[in-house]
Design a protein around this motif. Structure first.
Motif, PDB file in Angstrom:
ATOM      1  N   LYS A  81      50.360-118.468 -94.569  1.00  0.00           N
ATOM      2  CA  LYS A  81      50.297-116.657 -94.018  1.00  0.00           C
ATOM      3  C   LYS A  81      50.507-116.819 -92.414  1.00  0.00           C
ATOM      4  O   LYS A  81      50.852-115.467 -93.086  1.00  0.00           O
ATOM      5  CB  LYS A  81      48.331-116.997 -94.212  1.00  0.00           C
ATOM      6  N   ARG A  82      50.239-117.490 -91.560  1.00  0.00           N
ATOM      7  CA  ARG A  82      50.383-116.676 -90.308  1.00  0.00           C
ATOM      8  C   ARG A  82      51.917-116.746 -90.500  1.00  0.00           C
ATOM      9  O   ARG A  82      52.168-115.111 -89.657  1.00  0.00           O
ATOM     10  CB  ARG A  82      50.212-118.109 -89.539  1.00  0.00           C
ATOM     11  N   ARG A  83      52.806-117.191 -90.842  1.00  0.00           N
ATOM     12  CA  ARG A  83      54.077-116.950 -91.351  1.00  0.00           C
ATOM     13  C   ARG A  83      54.588-115.385 -91.624  1.00  0.00           C
ATOM     14  O   ARG A  83      55.092-114.697 -90.992  1.00  0.00           O
ATOM     15  CB  ARG A  83      55.000-117.942 -91.579  1.00  0.00           C
ATOM     16  N   GLN A  84      54.309-115.532 -92.967  1.00  0.00           N
ATOM     17  CA  GLN A  84      53.573-114.028 -93.716  1.00  0.00           C
ATOM     18  C   GLN A  84      52.687-112.998 -92.695  1.00  0.00           C
ATOM     19  O   GLN A  84      53.867-112.226 -92.616  1.00  0.00           O
ATOM     20  CB  GLN A  84      53.220-114.944 -94.631  1.00  0.00           C
ATOM     21  N   TYR A  85      52.353-112.921 -92.240  1.00  0.00           N
ATOM     22  CA  TYR A  85      51.621-111.830 -91.249  1.00  0.00           C
ATOM     23  C   TYR A  85      53.096-112.009 -89.630  1.00  0.00           C
ATOM     24  O   TYR A  85      53.515-110.511 -89.780  1.00  0.00           O
ATOM     25  CB  TYR A  85      50.443-112.276 -90.234  1.00  0.00           C
ATOM     26  N   LEU A  86      53.073-113.412 -89.373  1.00  0.00           N
ATOM     27  CA  LEU A  86      54.137-112.390 -88.464  1.00  0.00           C
ATOM     28  C   LEU A  86      55.412-112.028 -88.562  1.00  0.00           C
ATOM     29  O   LEU A  86      55.665-110.874 -87.663  1.00  0.00           O
ATOM     30  CB  LEU A  86      54.929-114.244 -87.607  1.00  0.00           C
ATOM     31  N   PHE A  87      55.842-112.096 -90.261  1.00  0.00           N
ATOM     32  CA  PHE A  87      57.064-111.497 -90.487  1.00  0.00           C
ATOM     33  C   PHE A  87      56.241-110.263 -91.256  1.00  0.00           C
ATOM     34  O   PHE A  87      57.213-109.121 -90.839  1.00  0.00           O
ATOM     35  CB  PHE A  87      57.568-112.217 -91.972  1.00  0.00           C
ATOM     36  N   ALA A  88      55.231-109.888 -91.282  1.00  0.00           N
ATOM     37  CA  ALA A  88      54.962-108.485 -91.848  1.00  0.00           C
ATOM     38  C   ALA A  88      54.629-107.607 -90.548  1.00  0.00           C
ATOM     39  O   ALA A  88      54.873-106.394 -90.006  1.00  0.00           O
ATOM     40  CB  ALA A  88      53.091-108.596 -92.676  1.00  0.00           C
ATOM     41  N   ASN A  89      54.870-108.450 -89.295  1.00  0.00           N
ATOM     42  CA  ASN A  89      54.636-107.580 -87.599  1.00  0.00           C
ATOM     43  C   ASN A  89      55.244-107.059 -87.488  1.00  0.00           C
ATOM     44  O   ASN A  89      56.152-106.036 -86.893  1.00  0.00           O
ATOM     45  CB  ASN A  89      53.842-108.600 -86.266  1.00  0.00           C
ATOM     46  N   ALA A  90      56.643-108.001 -87.554  1.00  0.00           N
ATOM     47  CA  ALA A  90      58.049-107.685 -87.176  1.00  0.00           C
ATOM     48  C   ALA A  90      58.939-106.792 -88.001  1.00  0.00           C
ATOM     49  O   ALA A  90      59.138-105.304 -87.473  1.00  0.00           O
ATOM     50  CB  ALA A  90      58.987-108.833 -87.901  1.00  0.00           C
ATOM     51  N   GLN A  91      58.397-106.309 -89.961  1.00  0.00           N
ATOM     52  CA  GLN A  91      58.079-105.638 -90.415  1.00  0.00           C
ATOM     53  C   GLN A  91      57.746-104.005 -89.866  1.00  0.00           C
ATOM     54  O   GLN A  91      58.469-102.759 -89.926  1.00  0.00           O
ATOM     55  CB  GLN A  91      58.308-105.727 -92.077  1.00  0.00           C
ATOM     56  N   TYR A  92      56.520-103.907 -90.199  1.00  0.00           N
ATOM     57  CA  TYR A  92      55.832-102.856 -89.696  1.00  0.00           C
ATOM     58  C   TYR A  92      56.217-102.433 -87.288  1.00  0.00           C
ATOM     59  O   TYR A  92      57.058-101.389 -87.523  1.00  0.00           O
ATOM     60  CB  TYR A  92      54.395-103.034 -89.128  1.00  0.00           C
ATOM     61  N   THR A  93      56.195-103.602 -86.751  1.00  0.00           N
ATOM     62  CA  THR A  93      56.970-102.724 -85.608  1.00  0.00           C
ATOM     63  C   THR A  93      58.660-102.425 -85.431  1.00  0.00           C
ATOM     64  O   THR A  93      58.674-101.460 -85.091  1.00  0.00           O
ATOM     65  CB  THR A  93      57.321-104.579 -84.554  1.00  0.00           C
ATOM     66  N   ASN A  94      59.678-102.965 -86.817  1.00  0.00           N
ATOM     67  CA  ASN A  94      60.095-102.616 -86.719  1.00  0.00           C
ATOM     68  C   ASN A  94      60.902-101.008 -87.141  1.00  0.00           C
ATOM     69  O   ASN A  94      61.347-100.166 -86.633  1.00  0.00           O
ATOM     70  CB  ASN A  94      61.582-103.699 -87.435  1.00  0.00           C
ATOM     71  N   LEU A  95      59.872-100.595 -87.973  1.00  0.00           N
ATOM     72  CA  LEU A  95      59.635 -99.181 -88.953  1.00  0.00           C
ATOM     73  C   LEU A  95      59.255 -98.561 -87.572  1.00  0.00           C
ATOM     74  O   LEU A  95      59.891 -96.816 -86.929  1.00  0.00           O
ATOM     75  CB  LEU A  95      58.551 -99.335 -90.247  1.00  0.00           C
ATOM     76  N   LEU A  96      58.057 -99.442 -86.870  1.00  0.00           N
ATOM     77  CA  LEU A  96      57.979 -98.318 -85.301  1.00  0.00           C
ATOM     78  C   LEU A  96      58.330 -97.903 -84.666  1.00  0.00           C
ATOM     79  O   LEU A  96      58.479 -97.007 -84.448  1.00  0.00           O
ATOM     80  CB  LEU A  96      56.468 -99.216 -85.405  1.00  0.00           C
ATOM     81  N   CYS A  97      59.647 -99.084 -84.207  1.00  0.00           N
ATOM     82  CA  CYS A  97      60.782 -98.503 -83.732  1.00  0.00           C
ATOM     83  C   CYS A  97      61.966 -97.287 -84.047  1.00  0.00           C
ATOM     84  O   CYS A  97      61.918 -97.014 -83.568  1.00  0.00           O
ATOM     85  CB  CYS A  97      61.678-100.159 -83.333  1.00  0.00           C
ATOM     86  N   TYR A  98      62.065 -97.649 -84.939  1.00  0.00           N
ATOM     87  CA  TYR A  98      62.600 -96.633 -85.826  1.00  0.00           C
ATOM     88  C   TYR A  98      62.636 -95.182 -85.388  1.00  0.00           C
ATOM     89  O   TYR A  98      62.808 -94.562 -85.240  1.00  0.00           O
ATOM     90  CB  TYR A  98      63.291 -96.921 -87.053  1.00  0.00           C
ATOM     91  N   TYR A  99      60.688 -95.131 -85.909  1.00  0.00           N
ATOM     92  CA  TYR A  99      60.325 -93.936 -85.599  1.00  0.00           C
ATOM     93  C   TYR A  99      60.090 -93.216 -84.245  1.00  0.00           C
ATOM     94  O   TYR A  99      60.533 -92.592 -83.304  1.00  0.00           O
ATOM     95  CB  TYR A  99      59.099 -93.515 -85.937  1.00  0.00           C
ATOM     96  N   ARG A 100      60.359 -93.992 -83.065  1.00  0.00           N
ATOM     97  CA  ARG A 100      59.720 -93.987 -81.605  1.00  0.00           C
ATOM     98  C   ARG A 100      61.490 -93.953 -81.483  1.00  0.00           C
ATOM     99  O   ARG A 100      61.534 -92.476 -79.911  1.00  0.00           O
ATOM    100  CB  ARG A 100      59.251 -95.061 -80.605  1.00  0.00           C
TER     101      ARG A 100
END
Length: 185
Positions: A93-112
């Motif tokens: 679950k931790r690995r999934q959360y870390l990957f989910a964080n990477a996905q969200y952060t990537n989307l956030l960065c694209y916007y920023r």
């Protein structure tokens, strides 16, 4: 007549001097205007460079973030360092959360950095959060997001919270039509 002639010469001299002074003032103002225009052009170039540098810095930070997350995803011992969830989670679950964080952060960065506008950020998030693991991650990181009050990221998080509530309340399977994409202000 001699006095008139002297008076006229003085008047002509005064007029010529006055015109010379006006011409000098106009030349000085024109030179100052030219200098100010050059300064303004230089400031505009510096502002553009600052924007480009900020975007480059965000992109570099995103790359470093991904490198750190990748190490944690690949190494369970390193992943334990990033386990800041209120409820204990399994290594998987931790690995999934870390990957989910990477996905969200990537989307956030694209916007920023300006690669996508706010409405596109919203549409990508709407699709991304169809995944139950992304929703679990979002709920598990709610306490961390609470510390972001007043920031751009907090506003985006609130927008996603609203979207998720709308998705949960929607009585349609057509998730892609739920919610109204925001517009830039």
């Amino acid at each position: 007549m001699g006095t008139k002639s002297v008076g006229l010469r003085r008047l002509h001299s005064a007029t010529a001097a006055g015109l010379g002074m006006v011409a000098g003032v106009i030349a000085a103002v024109a030179a100052q205007r030219s200098a100010l225009d050059a300064i303004n052009r230089r400031l505009e170039r510096l502002e553009e460079q600052a924007v480009h540098q900020q975007r480059a810095n965000l992109a570099m930070q995103q790359r470093q973030h991904w490198e750190l997350l990748s190490k944690a995803i690949d190494d369970p011992e390193l992943a334990e360092v990033l386990d800041y969830f209120e409820e204990p989670v399994s290594a998987q679950k931790r690995r999934q959360y870390l990957f989910a964080n990477a996905q969200y952060t990537n989307l956030l960065c694209y916007y920023r950095i300006g690669n996508i506008p706010l409405d596109e950020f919203f549409m990508h998030a709407r699709g991304m959060f169809q995944n139950p693991h992304m929703r679990d991650y979002w709920e598990a990181t709610r306490p961390q997001r609470a510390s972001l009050r007043g920031t751009e990221e907090a506003k985006l998080g609130e927008m996603i919270d609203d979207l998720l509530a709308q998705l949960d309340e929607a009585d349609t399977d057509e998730w892609w039509v739920v919610g109204t994409p925001p517009t830039e202000t």
